[in-house]
Design a protein around this motif. Sequence first.
Motif, mmCIF file in Angstrom:
data_model
loop_
_atom_site.group_PDB
_atom_site.id
_atom_site.type_symbol
_atom_site.label_atom_id
_atom_site.label_comp_id
_atom_site.label_asym_id
_atom_site.label_seq_id
_atom_site.Cartn_x
_atom_site.Cartn_y
_atom_site.Cartn_z
ATOM 1 N N ALA A 112 -4.690 15.608 78.605
ATOM 2 C CA ALA A 112 -3.941 16.833 78.318
ATOM 3 C C ALA A 112 -4.899 17.945 77.882
ATOM 4 N N ALA A 116 -6.143 21.550 79.864
ATOM 5 C CA ALA A 116 -6.045 22.895 79.281
ATOM 6 C C ALA A 116 -7.402 23.590 79.319
ATOM 7 N N ALA A 118 -9.888 23.066 81.318
ATOM 8 C CA ALA A 118 -10.407 23.310 82.658
ATOM 9 C C ALA A 118 -9.643 24.429 83.370
ATOM 10 N N ARG A 119 -8.359 24.557 83.095
ATOM 11 C CA ARG A 119 -7.532 25.403 83.941
ATOM 12 C C ARG A 119 -6.992 26.667 83.282
ATOM 13 N N PHE A 120 -7.137 26.770 81.964
ATOM 14 C CA PHE A 120 -6.557 27.945 81.302
ATOM 15 C C PHE A 120 -7.625 28.683 80.521
ATOM 16 N N TYR A 188 -8.990 24.395 92.578
ATOM 17 C CA TYR A 188 -7.739 24.953 92.065
ATOM 18 C C TYR A 188 -6.776 25.256 93.192
ATOM 19 N N GLU A 192 -2.613 25.230 93.744
ATOM 20 C CA GLU A 192 -1.849 26.414 94.135
ATOM 21 C C GLU A 192 -1.073 26.161 95.417
ATOM 22 N N TRP A 195 2.020 24.409 94.646
ATOM 23 C CA TRP A 195 3.091 25.247 94.071
ATOM 24 C C TRP A 195 3.801 26.039 95.149
ATOM 25 N N CYS A 199 6.217 22.643 94.407
ATOM 26 C CA CYS A 199 6.012 21.735 93.278
ATOM 27 C C CYS A 199 5.940 22.551 91.987
ATOM 28 N N ARG A 201 4.197 22.557 87.971
ATOM 29 C CA ARG A 201 2.886 22.176 87.485
ATOM 30 C C ARG A 201 2.755 20.657 87.279
ATOM 31 N N VAL B 7 -15.384 28.589 82.969
ATOM 32 C CA VAL B 7 -14.006 28.277 83.294
ATOM 33 C C VAL B 7 -13.195 29.501 83.677
ATOM 34 N N LYS B 9 -11.462 32.089 85.554
ATOM 35 C CA LYS B 9 -11.084 32.062 86.962
ATOM 36 C C LYS B 9 -10.825 33.487 87.422
ATOM 37 N N ARG B 16 1.881 34.357 92.519
ATOM 38 C CA ARG B 16 1.586 32.930 92.433
ATOM 39 C C ARG B 16 1.747 32.397 91.005
ATOM 40 N N ALA B 19 4.662 30.181 89.726
ATOM 41 C CA ALA B 19 4.785 28.742 89.957
ATOM 42 C C ALA B 19 4.419 27.939 88.717
ATOM 43 N N ALA B 21 4.683 26.860 85.071
ATOM 44 C CA ALA B 21 5.703 26.971 84.038
ATOM 45 C C ALA B 21 5.072 27.343 82.696
ATOM 46 N N PRO B 27 -1.188 25.829 77.481
ATOM 47 C CA PRO B 27 -2.497 25.320 77.032
ATOM 48 C C PRO B 27 -2.503 24.881 75.570
ATOM 49 N N LEU B 30 -0.954 21.578 75.282
ATOM 50 C CA LEU B 30 -1.796 20.517 75.835
ATOM 51 C C LEU B 30 -2.924 20.121 74.883
ATOM 52 N N ILE B 31 -3.511 21.113 74.187
ATOM 53 C CA ILE B 31 -4.604 20.723 73.292
ATOM 54 C C ILE B 31 -4.100 20.322 71.906
#
Lengths: 298, 311
Positions: A112, A116, A118-120, A188, A192, A195, A199, A201, B7, B9, B16, B19, B21, B27, B30-31
């Motif tokens: 979890a 977070a 890696a992607r946010f 990534y 995408e 989605w 789908c 997340r 990281v 992006k 997009r 999509a 949620a 985040p 999640l942490i």
Amino acid sequence: MITKEAAQAAPAPAPTAPEPPRPAKRRRAWDEAPRWQIYLPLGIYLVFTLIPFYWILLFALRPAGSTSLVPWPMTFVHFEKVWTDRSFGTFFYNSVLVGVATLITTTLVALAGGYALARFDFKIKRAFMLGLLCSQFVPGALLLVPLFEIFAELQMINSLGSVIIAETVFQLPLSMILISNFIKNVPYSLEEAAWVDGCNRMTSFRIVVLPLLRPGLIAVGSFAFVHSWNHFLFALMFLNNQEKQTIPVGLNTLMSADSVDLGALAAGGIIAAVPVVIVFAFIQKWLITGFSAGAVKG
Amino acid sequence: MAHAAAVAKPPRPPRRRRASATPRRLPYLLIAPAALLMLGFIAYPVISVFYYSLQNYNPTKPWRNGYAGFDNFTRIFTDDPLFWDTLVFSAKWVFVEVGLQLLFGLALALIVNQTFAGRALGRALVFSPWAVSGVLTSAIWVLLYNSQTGITRYLADMGIGDYGVSWLSDTSTVFPAVVVADLWRGVPFFAILILADLQSVSKDLYEAAEVDGASRIKQFWHITLPHLKDAIILSTLLRAVWEFNNVDLLYTLTGGGPAGETTTLPLYIANTSVDAHNFGYASALTTVAFVILLFCSMVYLRLSKFGGESK
């Protein structure tokens, strides 16, 4: 430290991809060491590696008092003795419980958190990363006393839960960094695309990311298991009751007994090594790719 | 290690984004488990160690407990020869262990990175001690070093060395004895880390060098070593911190003896807190150890120019 450009320019090697066969003329350069330069040092190192293993097998399998260098006639009395008289059966069960529980909690929590990271991009991310890094300098051994007090407060002394929590917490920073690096290696755009196909997340993560993460998760999970299986101080401190002890503590007891029973010690050591050996036999091929994708290239 | 820039992006078109949620809270959710666990079981204990370092705190002598100011620290630096002894041994231990592990680990990684018959088996065998724990390593080497039935007895039978050397209880032999035992387990770890990075060196570079007529030693100096630089810096630092902090092996192999000859600072702290119940003093020692560790790490990273101009 790696910039975004560098990360894209040098993606980690595809997990478990076999080296493509190359035409003979290109197989030169560094690969071309004379054979003896490989086998001689490797052989010497192998002797150094294997003698200790042989020695422990020897003591475990030959009768007490024997000085033979071959474990023949073979006996299993030492194993029977440690398993029943020295409670290694109980220790083994406790260690399996701690190991599996640590594996599960570490992997889930790190998965979890790693996702977070890696992607946010979020406000406290830098502070959080700094905390992860700093925690590497905090020796678990030196926090024994406050940890003991916390677990006493939570009435968890003499419960395996205390060891599971402590092991999980000290595995987390590295596991999370590993997993987040693995997730960064999953493009990534794949998520995408999922989605766009409708789908959410959660589903896209499950069907797109998770399968690609398998080598990483296996590496992280097995490290968590092996570390908690091997680690000694938390169990020594938080579990006073012999019924709750784990294998490393049992081994230490055998070592510090007034008259050390070498046969029992050797048999106990082998019992301690068996699960780890099995784990490593299974994950061997994921191990090095796991490390190269996750640890070193962060 | 990763840092935030890695990281970031590129901004995506807003359509997009729908999509995903609840992207703002997700985040943090999640942490949250990791953050809570680490706050409760690392950050809070660290803070309480700092707090105790200013206290007299000994559960077996509660009448003396209370605020002590910097007494603990004054005692460490002016009135505790054991502190300096253990600090010196810690430095010696980390320096020798990490240096030798790097040397042998690099050599081992270079060897098993080559293609040769039986490579998979060879790798599996030479890496196997890495999986073995501190306590188990101790158990194995206790058997090997035993003066009556250990390996030296058999070597002596063959005319090599003396009978009845108690490697672990003799002050003149105990240091090499523990170093070798820890190398047995530590070299494979280093080799795995370096091997992982070796595999990402582009083969083209070597081929180009070969075409230009560079010798293998030159290739090593000008291609392999620069490529490995960051991995080596990072793994030596991590290893040094772990070797410094790790007490499993020394605690079980020698217990810090003989005569305190193998007591590292963390082992001294563990003894002070666990055996002597002097938590206040142990906490002050911990604080000092933490500061030393942090300072050395920062100096090391600065000196080695980690992640510097090469990237």
